[in-house]
Design a protein around this motif. Structure first.
Motif, PDB file in Angstrom:
ATOM      1  N   LEU A   4       0.832  -1.202   0.000  1.00  0.00           N
ATOM      2  CA  LEU A   4       0.000   0.000   0.000  1.00  0.00           C
ATOM      3  C   LEU A   4       0.869   1.255   0.000  1.00  0.00           C
ATOM      4  O   LEU A   4       0.559   2.234  -0.694  1.00  0.00           O
ATOM      5  CB  LEU A   4      -0.937   0.011   1.196  1.00  0.00           C
ATOM      6  N   PHE A   5       1.937   1.241   0.756  1.00  0.00           N
ATOM      7  CA  PHE A   5       2.859   2.373   0.775  1.00  0.00           C
ATOM      8  C   PHE A   5       3.492   2.565  -0.598  1.00  0.00           C
ATOM      9  O   PHE A   5       3.596   3.695  -1.096  1.00  0.00           O
ATOM     10  CB  PHE A   5       3.928   2.173   1.859  1.00  0.00           C
ATOM     11  N   ILE A   7       2.301   1.653  -3.494  1.00  0.00           N
ATOM     12  CA  ILE A   7       1.267   2.148  -4.415  1.00  0.00           C
ATOM     13  C   ILE A   7       1.031   3.639  -4.192  1.00  0.00           C
ATOM     14  O   ILE A   7       0.916   4.416  -5.154  1.00  0.00           O
ATOM     15  CB  ILE A   7      -0.033   1.340  -4.254  1.00  0.00           C
ATOM     16  N   ALA A   8       0.975   4.051  -2.932  1.00  0.00           N
ATOM     17  CA  ALA A   8       0.751   5.469  -2.620  1.00  0.00           C
ATOM     18  C   ALA A   8       1.887   6.341  -3.147  1.00  0.00           C
ATOM     19  O   ALA A   8       1.642   7.391  -3.759  1.00  0.00           O
ATOM     20  CB  ALA A   8       0.588   5.646  -1.107  1.00  0.00           C
ATOM     21  N   VAL A   9       3.120   5.927  -2.931  1.00  0.00           N
ATOM     22  CA  VAL A   9       4.272   6.696  -3.410  1.00  0.00           C
ATOM     23  C   VAL A   9       4.293   6.712  -4.934  1.00  0.00           C
ATOM     24  O   VAL A   9       4.464   7.768  -5.559  1.00  0.00           O
ATOM     25  CB  VAL A   9       5.589   6.135  -2.834  1.00  0.00           C
ATOM     26  N   GLY A  10       4.114   5.548  -5.538  1.00  0.00           N
ATOM     27  CA  GLY A  10       4.076   5.473  -7.000  1.00  0.00           C
ATOM     28  C   GLY A  10       2.945   6.314  -7.571  1.00  0.00           C
ATOM     29  O   GLY A  10       3.109   6.993  -8.589  1.00  0.00           O
ATOM     30  N   GLY A  11       1.790   6.292  -6.904  1.00  0.00           N
ATOM     31  CA  GLY A  11       0.649   7.085  -7.365  1.00  0.00           C
ATOM     32  C   GLY A  11       0.926   8.570  -7.315  1.00  0.00           C
ATOM     33  O   GLY A  11       0.553   9.320  -8.223  1.00  0.00           O
ATOM     34  N   ALA A  12       1.583   9.022  -6.266  1.00  0.00           N
ATOM     35  CA  ALA A  12       1.917  10.448  -6.154  1.00  0.00           C
ATOM     36  C   ALA A  12       2.865  10.862  -7.277  1.00  0.00           C
ATOM     37  O   ALA A  12       2.660  11.894  -7.935  1.00  0.00           O
ATOM     38  CB  ALA A  12       2.538  10.736  -4.793  1.00  0.00           C
ATOM     39  N   VAL A  13       3.877  10.052  -7.524  1.00  0.00           N
ATOM     40  CA  VAL A  13       4.839  10.355  -8.585  1.00  0.00           C
ATOM     41  C   VAL A  13       4.150  10.308  -9.952  1.00  0.00           C
ATOM     42  O   VAL A  13       4.345  11.197 -10.795  1.00  0.00           O
ATOM     43  CB  VAL A  13       6.040   9.387  -8.532  1.00  0.00           C
ATOM     44  N   ALA A  67       3.764  -3.560  -7.543  1.00  0.00           N
ATOM     45  CA  ALA A  67       2.564  -2.794  -7.204  1.00  0.00           C
ATOM     46  C   ALA A  67       2.841  -1.298  -7.279  1.00  0.00           C
ATOM     47  O   ALA A  67       2.021  -0.534  -7.807  1.00  0.00           O
ATOM     48  CB  ALA A  67       2.069  -3.181  -5.814  1.00  0.00           C
ATOM     49  N   GLY A  68       3.964  -0.876  -6.754  1.00  0.00           N
ATOM     50  CA  GLY A  68       4.298   0.546  -6.777  1.00  0.00           C
ATOM     51  C   GLY A  68       4.432   1.103  -8.181  1.00  0.00           C
ATOM     52  O   GLY A  68       3.963   2.205  -8.471  1.00  0.00           O
ATOM     53  N   LEU A  69       5.047   0.326  -9.057  1.00  0.00           N
ATOM     54  CA  LEU A  69       5.263   0.798 -10.432  1.00  0.00           C
ATOM     55  C   LEU A  69       4.044   0.607 -11.326  1.00  0.00           C
ATOM     56  O   LEU A  69       3.639   1.538 -12.038  1.00  0.00           O
ATOM     57  CB  LEU A  69       6.483   0.093 -11.034  1.00  0.00           C
TER      58      LEU A  69
END
Length: 124
Positions: A4-5, A7-13, A67-69
Motif C-alpha cells: 500500500l505504501f 502504491i501510494a508513493v508510486g501514485g503520487a509520482v 505494485a508501486g510501479l
C-alpha cells in the motif's frame, strides 16, 4: 502494508508526471483536442507493457515494487477518467468527430503501444 505504501508513493509520482507531461503536450499542440491525455495514455500503455514483462517475467521483482510501479505509478499516470470526461465534453459541445477520433485513437494507439511494450520487454 508495504504494498500500500509503494502504491501510494508510486501514485503520487505518477500523478505529478501526468500533470507535467500533459501540460507540456498541450503547450506544444494546443487544447482543441485532448492531445495531452492521448499522449499520456499511449506512453503509459507502452511503459506498462515493457514493465510488466521486465518485472514479472524477466526480473521477478518483489510484489511491492511491481505494485508501486504498475498499480501506483502507471495507474496514476494514465488517465482514463480524464479521457472519459474530455470525450464527453467534446460530444456535449457538438464535436462528435473529434470525440470519435479521440475514442478510436486512444483505443487503437494504446493497445498498439501495450503490444509494442510487451514485445520490447520480451527482447530485453
Amino acid at each position: 502494508m508495504l504494498q500500500l505504501f509503494a502504491i501510494a508513493v508510486g501514485g503520487a509520482v505518477g500523478a505529478i508526471l501526468r500533470f507535467a507531461m500533459s501540460n507540456g503536450v498541450y503547450k506544444l499542440f494546443g487544447r482543441d483536442f485532448p492531445y495531452g491525455t492521448l499522449a499520456v495514455n499511449v506512453l503509459g500503455s507502452l511503459l506498462i507493457g515493457v514493465l510488466f514483462i521486465l518485472l514479472i517475467e524477466k526480473l521477478a521483482v518483489a510484489a511491492e515494487w511491481r505494485a508501486g510501479l504498475l498499480v501506483g505509478l502507471l495507474g496514476a499516470f494514465t488517465t482514463f477518467s480524464t479521457f472519459s470526461l474530455e470525450t464527453f465534453t467534446l460530444m456535449e459541445n457538438g464535436a462528435f468527430i473529434k470525440a470519435g477520433l479521440n475514442v478510436f485513437l486512444s483505443v487503437v494507439l494504446c493497445l498498439a503501444a501495450t503490444w509494442l511494450g510487451i514485445s520490447l520487454g520480451r527482447q530485453l
